[in-house]
Design a protein around this motif. Structure first.
Motif: not given
Ligand SMILES: [Fe+2]
Ligand SMILES: [Fe+2]
Length: 287
Positions: A68, A100, A103, A180
């Motif tokens: 990530e 990101e 994440h 994603e």
């Protein structure tokens, strides 16, 4: 603009170098699909898992987190080079950086929440990610990151959701997979736009995948930390029957990753044979 102002150097100033026809849809989806670690994840439903399964989850989270970070750094390092005339590209990539960052946040938190914390980062993963972060060309970088890497991660996240040992991990995988999907759509859309104008660029993209695979020749396969963790994660434990089941699941995952990579490459106009060899050259690290 007033005359006599300062000169900015924005090296990405040709539409073809950065454009994608789906930017408007991707941006509005990105804005409306934002989620939050604090609000949308049922952290209090995390059960106490058997230690070997929790360890496998933490190792998988470690691997996801480092990937990530690469997925965050690539768009981030190109953002400030894009001429502001293309504000739609800047906006989509800025949202991607936010995704990101989230994440990284949630995968790290999942590892810590179970009490064990992050696991081991393998040199093979780091080496693979370094070749990705250092790619200087925008289109090549997004081909490697989004079409090849994040595309492969779509299969991985789906696998991790399907085999998740707890509802928290399952929720994280489902939400990350949705993000994603947009990142893959940007990369694929950009390459579609570029290749429509410059079909000969396919050869240089293929060469980049091959070059990367040669640089990683010393890396024989997926890090054993990650491989073993995926086996335990999907098998549900360490008994011989669970290991057998997990190993079969992980082989199935590799086949699915290869199938979907070839499909995406063919959708971008690569021939069936090129798609097959490029998919095989793709880094064993998945990203
Ligand atoms: Fe991500
Ligand atoms: Fe991503």
């Amino acid at each position: 603009m007033e005359l006599g102002g300062p000169e900015f150097s924005f090296p990405l100033r040709k539409k073809r170098e950065i454009w994608c026809e789906e930017l408007e849809t991707l941006y509005s989806k990105a804005v409306s699909n934002q989620w939050s670690a604090a609000r949308d994840i049922p952290w209090n439903k995390l059960p106490k898992l058997p230690k070997e399964v929790e360890g496998a989850v933490c190792q998988v989270m470690t691997f996801l987190t480092e990937n990530e970070f690469a997925a965050l750094y690539v768009p981030a390092r190109f953002l400030a080079r894009i001429h502001p005339h293309y504000r739609e590209v800047t906006a989509v990539l800025a949202m991607q950086v936010v995704d990101e960052a989230r994440h990284v946040e949630v995968f790290t938190r999942r590892a810590e929440e179970g009490g064990l914390g992050l696991g081991t980062t393998a040199n093979s993963s780091q080496l693979s990610l370094q070749t990705l972060i250092e790619e200087p060309d925008f289109s090549t970088a997004f081909f490697l990151l989004s079409v090849m890497g994040e595309g492969t991660f779509l299969s991985l996240l789906k696998f991790l959701e399907d085999h998740a040992p707890d509802p928290v991990t399952a929720a994280l995988m489902r939400l990350a997979h949705r993000d994603e999907g947009r990142h893959v759509a940007f990369g694929t859309g950009h390459l579609r736009y570029l290749l429509a104008a410059e079909p000969e660029r396919r050869a240089s993209l293929a060469a980049a995948v091959e070059r990367r695979s040669q640089m990683l020749a010393a890396v024989s396969g997926l890090s054993p930390y990650v491989h073993d963790a995926l086996v335990v994660y999907s098998g549900g434990g360490l008994s011989p029957a669970q290991i057998r089941k997990g190993a079969a699941c992980v082989s199935g995952l590799h086949r699915e990753m290869d199938r979907s990579r070839r499909e995406r490459l063919q959708a971008l106009g690569f021939g069936a044979q090129d798609a097959e060899s490029l998919s095989a050259y793709h880094t064993k690290n998945f990203m």
